[in-house]
Design a protein around this motif. Structure first.
Motif, short mmCIF file in Angstrom:
data_model
loop_
_atom_site.label_atom_id
_atom_site.label_comp_id
_atom_site.label_asym_id
_atom_site.label_seq_id
_atom_site.Cartn_x
_atom_site.Cartn_y
_atom_site.Cartn_z
N TYR A 184 0.82 -1.21 0.00
CA TYR A 184 0.00 0.00 0.00
C TYR A 184 0.86 1.26 0.00
O TYR A 184 0.32 2.38 -0.01
CB TYR A 184 -0.94 0.00 1.21
N SER A 193 6.36 -0.17 12.66
CA SER A 193 5.23 -0.50 11.78
C SER A 193 5.09 -2.01 11.67
O SER A 193 6.06 -2.71 11.36
CB SER A 193 5.47 0.10 10.39
N MET A 242 -4.54 6.08 4.28
CA MET A 242 -4.77 7.38 3.63
C MET A 242 -4.47 7.28 2.13
O MET A 242 -3.50 6.63 1.74
CB MET A 242 -3.87 8.44 4.27
N1 SAM Z 1 9.83 2.67 6.89
C1 SAM Z 1 9.32 3.23 8.11
C2 SAM Z 1 8.20 2.39 8.66
O1 SAM Z 1 7.90 1.36 8.07
O2 SAM Z 1 7.66 2.75 9.68
C3 SAM Z 1 8.94 4.68 8.03
C4 SAM Z 1 8.24 5.17 6.81
S1 SAM Z 1 6.61 4.56 6.56
C5 SAM Z 1 6.13 5.45 5.12
C6 SAM Z 1 5.76 5.37 7.90
C7 SAM Z 1 4.39 4.85 8.21
O3 SAM Z 1 3.51 5.21 7.17
C8 SAM Z 1 4.29 3.36 8.37
O4 SAM Z 1 3.68 3.07 9.62
C9 SAM Z 1 3.38 2.95 7.23
O5 SAM Z 1 2.61 1.84 7.56
C10 SAM Z 1 2.55 4.19 7.06
N2 SAM Z 1 1.89 4.31 5.77
C11 SAM Z 1 2.39 4.13 4.54
N3 SAM Z 1 1.46 4.36 3.60
C12 SAM Z 1 0.33 4.71 4.25
C13 SAM Z 1 -0.98 5.08 3.86
N4 SAM Z 1 -1.32 5.11 2.58
N5 SAM Z 1 -1.88 5.38 4.81
C14 SAM Z 1 -1.54 5.34 6.12
N6 SAM Z 1 -0.33 5.01 6.57
C15 SAM Z 1 0.60 4.69 5.64
#
Ligand code: SAM
Length: 374
Positions: A75, A166, A238
């Motif tokens: 996602y 996460s 989101m």
């Molecule tokens: N790699 C790290 C991690 O996995 O936590 C940090 C970056 S990641 C983009 C940060 C958080 O954004 C993660 O908890 C991920 O699950 C969440 N995330 C990514 N895409 C998302 C979305 N479309 N809606 C909500 N949360 C999202």
């Protein structure tokens, strides 16, 4: 280009007094993309507060240390993701400079994210240097924990206060499927190292996706809090960029997630909180830990938002779910002074939008989540 935000870059503002060339006292750095000139940043500075046009105090900066990741959550980004070339991303010196700029404007809280922040070379030294900046009171990281087995101790010693980890399922096969590459055992080793290093309380972030983890996975994750003093936070997915159709169709509301948990454990108890954290805390009766619900889509919490973000390529992003950004990297590389950069950040933050526009069909399209830093 949103109309309510001025772009601050050298091309559009040739008369803004910011000079591309080296000035006296500027640090000239030779990089693989040429010479850059960074103005000196003071070691000590007086701090004032910055506010947006709605009177919200901006005190929290989330910094994406890299757009690259060692996983490919379905996602979040495509498997064959093209990452930005290194020269377009902020160097350590540039990150430290901008954190000082933020701290001089009342930023007290920093969260490092990505991409995956732990894969950035030299991340422990960077954390040490950020933690030493006057005014930084709280330094946290959002991570997939895969490398924390060896990094949690050094990061804690360097000054990291907390981590959010996460995890979308406890099922090893599903975990591998949703992350495309991940092994859940690495994550558990990471969590053990986090607890051993005292990076507490452990917070787990779960994005709930219809038809994937909205049933037994939610129940199992919530159940972790019965015996552990952890906070398990369920996040509404989101919609972003090119995958927003998938994300919209598969969003599971906070109310539904709560019902699933309560069907298993009975009514949740409310836990008092400060109304600043977007996560609303509850407790399964008798549990050691807590549950949190982050309802960004169905019940937004924009009125309390004091956050801005710094993308890995040095743009000040004013709202996670809107495209509005202010280019800080270009003027900084052009030698803008500390004072000039303070003005750019202060004025940019002033234009922070009130909130996202999902209810009106307005989506952020210019970046994927890994590029913004979640
Ligand atoms: N790699 C790290 C991690 O996995 O936590 C940090 C970056 S990641 C983009 C940060 C958080 O954004 C993660 O908890 C991920 O699950 C969440 N995330 C990514 N895409 C998302 C979305 N479309 N809606 C909500 N949360 C999202």
């Amino acid at each position: 280009m949103p109309t309510n935000v001025r772009r601050f870059d050298l091309e559009d503002n040739p008369g803004n007094g910011i000079d591309r060339g080296a000035k006296k006292n500027h640090r000239s750095l030779r990089t693989d993309y040429g010479q850059i000139h960074i103005a000196p940043a003071p070691e000590q500075f007086a701090s004032e507060q910055m506010h947006d046009s709605y009177g919200r105090r901006i005190h929290y900066l989330r910094i994406s240390l890299t757009d690259a990741c060692n996983l490919r959550c379905v996602y979040c980004m495509p498997e064959q993701m093209a990452f930005q070339p290194r020269h377009e991303l902020m160097t350590d010196e540039e990150i430290l400079f901008l954190v000082k700029v933020g701290a001089s404007l009342g930023v007290e809280k920093i969260r490092l994210t990505g991409g995956e922040p732990t894969i950035r070379p030299g991340v422990v030294d960077l954390v040490r240097n950020i933690a030493a900046i006057p005014g930084v009171q709280d330094l946290a990281m959002t991570t997939n924990a895969l490398l924390l087995d060896r990094l949690a101790g050094p990061l804690a010693a360097a000054g990291l206060d907390r981590v959010n980890i996460s995890i979308d399922t406890l099922d090893a096969n599903k975990f591998h499927h949703i992350t495309r590459w991940g092994h859940i055992d690495d994550l558990w080793r990471g969590i053990e190292a986090v607890e051993a290093a005292g990076l507490c309380p452990v917070k787990l972030n779960t994005v709930v996706i219809r038809g994937f983890n909205d049933g037994q996975d939610v129940v199992d994750l919530a159940g972790l809090t019965q015996e552990r003093n952890w906070e398990v936070r369920f996040i509404e997915m989101m919609p972003f960029g090119q995958v927003s159709d998938f994300q919209q169709t598969n969003v599971v509301s906070y109310q539904e997630i709560r019902q699933t948990v309560e069907a298993e454990f009975g009514p949740l108890e409310e836990v008092s909180y400060d109304f600043v954290d977007p996560s609303r805390p509850f407790r399964i009766p008798g549990a050691k830990g807590t549950l949190g619900f982050i309802s960004s889509v169905t019940e937004p919490f924009c009125q309390g938002c004091g956050r801005v973000r710094l993308t890995a390529d040095g743009k000040l992003r004013l709202c996670l779910l809107r495209d509005d950004e202010v280019d800080l990297l270009t003027p900084m590389r052009g030698g803008a002074s500390f004072e000039e950069m303070r003005s750019l950040m202060r004025e940019g933050a002033f234009h922070k939008p009130w909130g996202h526009g999902l209810a009106n069909g307005v989506f952020a399209n210019n970046r994927a989540m890994n590029q913004i830093g979640g």
